[in-house]
Design a protein around this motif. Structure first.
Motif, PDB file in Angstrom:
ATOM      1  N   TYR A 264       0.821  -1.207   0.000  1.00 35.32           N
ATOM      2  CA  TYR A 264       0.000   0.000   0.000  1.00 35.32           C
ATOM      3  C   TYR A 264       0.860   1.264   0.000  1.00 35.32           C
ATOM      4  N   ASN A 265       0.603   2.133  -0.979  1.00 32.31           N
ATOM      5  CA  ASN A 265       1.307   3.411  -1.002  1.00 32.31           C
ATOM      6  C   ASN A 265       0.457   4.495  -0.346  1.00 32.31           C
ATOM      7  N   HIS A 266       0.856   5.740  -0.531  1.00 29.67           N
ATOM      8  CA  HIS A 266       0.261   6.867   0.183  1.00 29.67           C
ATOM      9  C   HIS A 266      -1.024   7.399  -0.458  1.00 29.67           C
ATOM     10  N   TYR A 267      -1.242   7.113  -1.725  1.00 33.68           N
ATOM     11  CA  TYR A 267      -2.154   7.934  -2.521  1.00 33.68           C
ATOM     12  C   TYR A 267      -3.545   7.325  -2.682  1.00 33.68           C
ATOM     13  N   THR A 268      -4.559   8.194  -2.593  1.00 29.98           N
ATOM     14  CA  THR A 268      -5.948   7.748  -2.746  1.00 29.98           C
ATOM     15  C   THR A 268      -6.322   7.540  -4.209  1.00 29.98           C
ATOM     16  N   ASN A 269      -5.635   8.223  -5.128  1.00 28.05           N
ATOM     17  CA  ASN A 269      -5.902   8.135  -6.569  1.00 28.05           C
ATOM     18  C   ASN A 269      -7.369   8.399  -6.919  1.00 28.05           C
ATOM     19  N   GLY A 270      -8.011   9.242  -6.128  1.00 36.00           N
ATOM     20  CA  GLY A 270      -9.394   9.590  -6.400  1.00 36.00           C
ATOM     21  C   GLY A 270     -10.364   8.442  -6.267  1.00 36.00           C
ATOM     22  N   ASN A 271      -9.941   7.365  -5.580  1.00 35.54           N
ATOM     23  CA  ASN A 271     -10.792   6.176  -5.501  1.00 35.54           C
ATOM     24  C   ASN A 271     -10.563   5.394  -4.214  1.00 35.54           C
ATOM     25  N   TRP A 272     -10.320   6.118  -3.102  1.00 35.52           N
ATOM     26  CA  TRP A 272     -10.144   5.474  -1.792  1.00 35.52           C
ATOM     27  C   TRP A 272      -9.033   4.426  -1.840  1.00 35.52           C
ATOM     28  N   ALA A 273      -7.964   4.706  -2.565  1.00 34.93           N
ATOM     29  CA  ALA A 273      -6.920   3.719  -2.800  1.00 34.93           C
ATOM     30  C   ALA A 273      -5.787   3.829  -1.771  1.00 34.93           C
ATOM     31  N   GLY A 274      -4.730   3.045  -1.998  1.00 32.03           N
ATOM     32  CA  GLY A 274      -3.563   3.052  -1.129  1.00 32.03           C
ATOM     33  C   GLY A 274      -3.892   2.637   0.295  1.00 32.03           C
ATOM     34  N   ILE A 275      -3.146   3.157   1.249  1.00 25.87           N
ATOM     35  CA  ILE A 275      -3.344   2.812   2.660  1.00 25.87           C
ATOM     36  C   ILE A 275      -4.718   3.260   3.153  1.00 25.87           C
ATOM     37  N   VAL A 276      -5.303   4.256   2.490  1.00 24.15           N
ATOM     38  CA  VAL A 276      -6.657   4.692   2.841  1.00 24.15           C
ATOM     39  C   VAL A 276      -7.656   3.555   2.645  1.00 24.15           C
ATOM     40  N   SER A 277      -7.419   2.678   1.688  1.00 22.11           N
ATOM     41  CA  SER A 277      -8.341   1.571   1.447  1.00 22.11           C
ATOM     42  C   SER A 277      -8.424   0.642   2.652  1.00 22.11           C
ATOM     43  N   VAL A 278      -7.304   0.468   3.346  1.00 26.14           N
ATOM     44  CA  VAL A 278      -7.292  -0.389   4.536  1.00 26.14           C
ATOM     45  C   VAL A 278      -8.096   0.259   5.661  1.00 26.14           C
ATOM     46  N   VAL A 279      -7.909   1.569   5.834  1.00 21.48           N
ATOM     47  CA  VAL A 279      -8.651   2.274   6.862  1.00 21.48           C
ATOM     48  C   VAL A 279     -10.144   2.324   6.510  1.00 21.48           C
ATOM     49  N   ARG A 280     -10.453   2.519   5.234  1.00 17.66           N
ATOM     50  CA  ARG A 280     -11.872   2.546   4.854  1.00 17.66           C
ATOM     51  C   ARG A 280     -12.565   1.237   5.219  1.00 17.66           C
ATOM     52  N   SER A 281     -11.900   0.121   4.946  1.00 15.08           N
ATOM     53  CA  SER A 281     -12.480  -1.182   5.301  1.00 15.08           C
ATOM     54  C   SER A 281     -12.702  -1.289   6.806  1.00 15.08           C
ATOM     55  N   ALA A 282     -11.735  -0.784   7.564  1.00 15.37           N
ATOM     56  CA  ALA A 282     -11.871  -0.821   9.024  1.00 15.37           C
ATOM     57  C   ALA A 282     -13.032   0.051   9.491  1.00 15.37           C
ATOM     58  N   MET A 283     -13.235   1.192   8.836  1.00 16.90           N
ATOM     59  CA  MET A 283     -14.337   2.070   9.223  1.00 16.90           C
ATOM     60  C   MET A 283     -15.683   1.427   8.877  1.00 16.90           C
ATOM     61  N   VAL A 284     -15.765   0.773   7.737  1.00 16.78           N
ATOM     62  CA  VAL A 284     -17.009   0.107   7.345  1.00 16.78           C
ATOM     63  C   VAL A 284     -17.376  -0.957   8.375  1.00 16.78           C
ATOM     64  N   ASN A 285     -16.374  -1.676   8.871  1.00 16.17           N
ATOM     65  CA  ASN A 285     -16.615  -2.778   9.794  1.00 16.17           C
ATOM     66  C   ASN A 285     -16.771  -2.341  11.249  1.00 16.17           C
TER      67      ASN A 285
END
Length: 288
Positions: A264-285
């Motif tokens: 996982y890199n730093h960047y969201t790429n306008g699509n909840w990507a990178g390390i943000v994707s891991v945090v998003r999954s944690a927030m959903v759960n």
């Protein structure tokens, strides 16, 4: 009997009015419309699940942390006072601005708000009463830059914007008392898919911020921390345990995710990507 019934109805009404919110605080460069809590441009599609009653806490991403902290306070007052509670996710410098806000204002009197923001992102008063600090369950920080970044130190982020001065490692670490969170836990998510700036950032990194910051490692300057597979660098440990070599994490900071697979890199790429994707999954759960 009537008095008891009235009290029961009052309690039931109060409980029904209580709402949980998920706040997303952007990092450097910004992108969302400031004051519009439904503007998720920085992150990705607004339709993407990201925790209960999600709100985008937009600040401009280029001014100083001190000058933009008011935007964070407006959001916390709006959604995290009275009967309402908040889960918070941050990215990069969003960790720095939230840490600064809590350390400096987390013990202040806050007027309870009605969670109905105007076009400037400011909410009206609820009942005229106040409380101390905010109702925050916890914080999850994706690539937290509370400890700064060597990219700011070395001039790679030499844009002339005030945020780049604030993100210098010694400046960020001296900006506020990182141990003072008023009992609110920061769960850190550290990405390690770093390639472009590997010579500037010490230890493991996600191309923008190194493990010493994303892992909440304490001290007045950054150091080199890595995954256990790297023999040439002290390990960043999970949880609150001291790191290999004995360095400590700030109080109320715990490493929830260390990117051992360097995926996982730093960047969201306008699509909840990178390390943000891991945090998003944690927030959903977890942000329910």
């Amino acid at each position: 009997m009537r008095i008891l019934l009235a009290l029961c109805l009052l309690v039931a009404s109060s409980l029904a009015a209580a709402t949980n919110y998920t706040l997303w605080i952007n990092g450097r460069t910004g992108g969302g419309t400031v004051g519009d809590y439904n503007s998720f441009t920085y992150w990705g599609p607004a339709s993407t699940a990201a925790g209960v009653n999600k709100k985008a806490v937009n600040w401009d991403g280029y001014s100083s942390i001190a000058s933009q902290s008011g935007r964070i306070r407006d959001a916390l007052d709006c959604f995290c006072t009275g009967a309402n509670w908040c889960y918070i996710a941050t990215h990069s410098a969003g960790d720095l601005i939230l840490g600064y806000t809590l350390a400096n204002y987390g013990g202040s009197a806050r007027v309870k708000k009605d969670a109905s923001p105007n076009s400037s992102g400011v909410c009206g008063n609820a009942d005229g009463t106040s409380q101390t600090g905010w109702n925050i369950k916890w914080v999850r920080a994706a690539s937290g830059a509370g400890g700064g970044s060597e990219l700011a130190d070395g001039g790679a982020w030499a844009t002339g914007n005030a945020i780049d001065n604030d993100l210098k490692t010694q400046t960020a670490r001296a900006m506020y008392n990182h141990n003072q969170t008023y009992g609110i836990w920061f769960y850190m998510y550290a990405g390690a898919k770093g390639t472009l700036y590997s010579g500037i950032l010490p230890g493991q990194d996600d191309e923008a911020v190194a493990y010493h910051s994303t892992g909440g490692v304490s001290g007045s300057a950054g150091g080199a921390y890595c995954n256990p597979a790297d023999w040439f660098c002290n390990d960043l440990t999970l949880g609150t345990a001291p790191n290999e070599g004995g360095s400590l994490k700030w109080s109320y900071h715990s490493v929830s995710f260390r990117d051992d697979a360097e995926a996982y890199n730093h960047y969201t790429n306008g699509n909840w990507a990178g390390i943000v994707s891991v945090v998003r999954s944690a927030m959903v759960n977890s942000a329910l």
